[in-house]
Design an enzyme around this catalytic site. Sequence first.
Site, PDB file in Angstrom:
ATOM      1  N   HIS A   1       2.568   6.362  -6.761  1.00 49.01           N
ATOM      2  CA  HIS A   1       1.814   7.444  -6.126  1.00 49.01           C
ATOM      3  C   HIS A   1       0.738   6.824  -5.235  1.00 49.01           C
ATOM      4  O   HIS A   1       0.520   5.615  -5.261  1.00 49.01           O
ATOM      5  CB  HIS A   1       1.138   8.310  -7.195  1.00 49.01           C
ATOM      6  CG  HIS A   1       2.098   9.103  -8.033  1.00 49.01           C
ATOM      7  ND1 HIS A   1       2.229  10.464  -7.932  1.00 49.01           N
ATOM      8  CD2 HIS A   1       2.984   8.714  -8.993  1.00 49.01           C
ATOM      9  CE1 HIS A   1       3.146  10.890  -8.786  1.00 49.01           C
ATOM     10  NE2 HIS A   1       3.629   9.849  -9.441  1.00 49.01           N
TER      11      HIS A   1
ATOM     12  N   GLU B   1      -1.328   4.195  -8.653  1.00 43.64           N
ATOM     13  CA  GLU B   1      -1.947   4.911  -7.527  1.00 43.64           C
ATOM     14  C   GLU B   1      -2.312   3.871  -6.479  1.00 43.64           C
ATOM     15  O   GLU B   1      -3.359   3.233  -6.552  1.00 43.64           O
ATOM     16  CB  GLU B   1      -3.182   5.687  -7.983  1.00 43.64           C
ATOM     17  CG  GLU B   1      -2.897   6.799  -8.993  1.00 43.64           C
ATOM     18  CD  GLU B   1      -2.327   8.070  -8.348  1.00 43.64           C
ATOM     19  OE1 GLU B   1      -2.122   8.088  -7.115  1.00 43.64           O
ATOM     20  OE2 GLU B   1      -2.093   9.035  -9.105  1.00 43.64           O
TER      21      GLU B   1
HETATM   22 ZN    ZN Z   1       0.937  11.628  -6.825  1.00 39.86          ZN
END
Ligand code: ZN
Length: 422
Positions: A329, A390
């Site tokens: 992500h 992330e």
């Molecule tokens: Zn995400």
Amino acid sequence: MKQLFPGDKGVFVQYVQLALSRAGFPVAIDGIFGQRTCSFLKDFTGSEQDCQVGDEQWEMLLPYLKGYRTYQVKEGDTLWWIASHLHSSVQRITTANPTLDPTNLTAGTMLYVPFDFPLVSQKTAYTSYLTDWILEGLLIRYPFLHEESVGTSVMGRSMHAIRIGEGKKQVFYNASFHANEWITTPVLLKFAEDYAEAYVRGMQIAGVPASWLYYSFHLCMLPLVNPDGVDLVNEAIWQQPYVEQAEQIAAAYPDIRFPAGWKANIDGIDLNLQFPAGWEQAKEIKYGQGYRSPAPRDFVGEAPLTAPESRAVYEYTKTNNFSLILAYHTQGEVIYWKYLDYEPKQSYRIARYFQEVSGYAVEETPGASGYAGYKDWFIQEYDRPGYTIEAGLGTNPLQMDQFEKIYEDNIGILTGGMTQLV
Ligand SMILES: [Zn+2]
């Protein structure tokens, strides 16, 4: 394919410009179909007619986006001659045609001739189209890669996984669950290309011998979980009813930019809030935040696994035996490794290793986003290491000027997801 005319803007114009630049024309990849692009296009196609990109022009441009063309061997050809005249190399041709005898070329034989440039673009936005072209090109360039269909999106786009390696231990990396986090797709594509190229050349990737990785592990990667959503964000959907439906959904959330703020699939379901691990809690939290029906983000759906993309990833995981998963992500430069109190063996140690090689911070998932995600379900179901990475910093969607740093920061995680299992 989409037809393009002078004055058009957008991601498909970028792809035309990428192809032209790879064909040797000094065109800027700015996504604007202006005068210069037009004159280069005419030179490339040899056409005196008006500038436009229709089926015929796409046909000529696509080899530069897929990174290869085919060539029929003629009497007297040598591999060296073919390679130098078609902007390839002998090594690329022999790799792409593993049954070929280089000392005995037979006239009439059809060859795959890969161009001698890296295939994964670092200059354009990504869509399901570019992803499919790159996957096709990678499979031609590196025939020891395998492809499989994981499922089909709402709009009927195929979700292709790529497999590399012949080892026993399976790991699974995926990217772009969230539409406006599409920069994670080229991270996995480039890793596939660099790994395959290092393997062919007998070299290392991030300090690890590629052949050792290849024979020790079986890496499965799904670079684009949410093809329709990514196409929406990068304005690559020209089927109006789908765009209109998304616009209607988005209209109820004026604070979320459209389409840049879109995370969901094309039906407005957040694919990473669809997994049967605390789904009811996720529902309660997200309903409390006002996401009670299809939305650009944070709508959990009517029940777990109702979105075909999430279900496909779920089924794919069930039919394999993954020792570890990475879900990519953006953004925050953070590594999430826990689900509730589950702490799979090795999980924290590997997270700390990832931190060391990337500079990203190891954190516990914040409560409000701590349920119903893919990694949550994987950890709960298998009690094995699962991570949400992330990547990058800034406001989503992150743009390609960040790509190089993101890739460099993550290369140690991508190899470590395998090497740390030993
Ligand atoms: Zn995400």
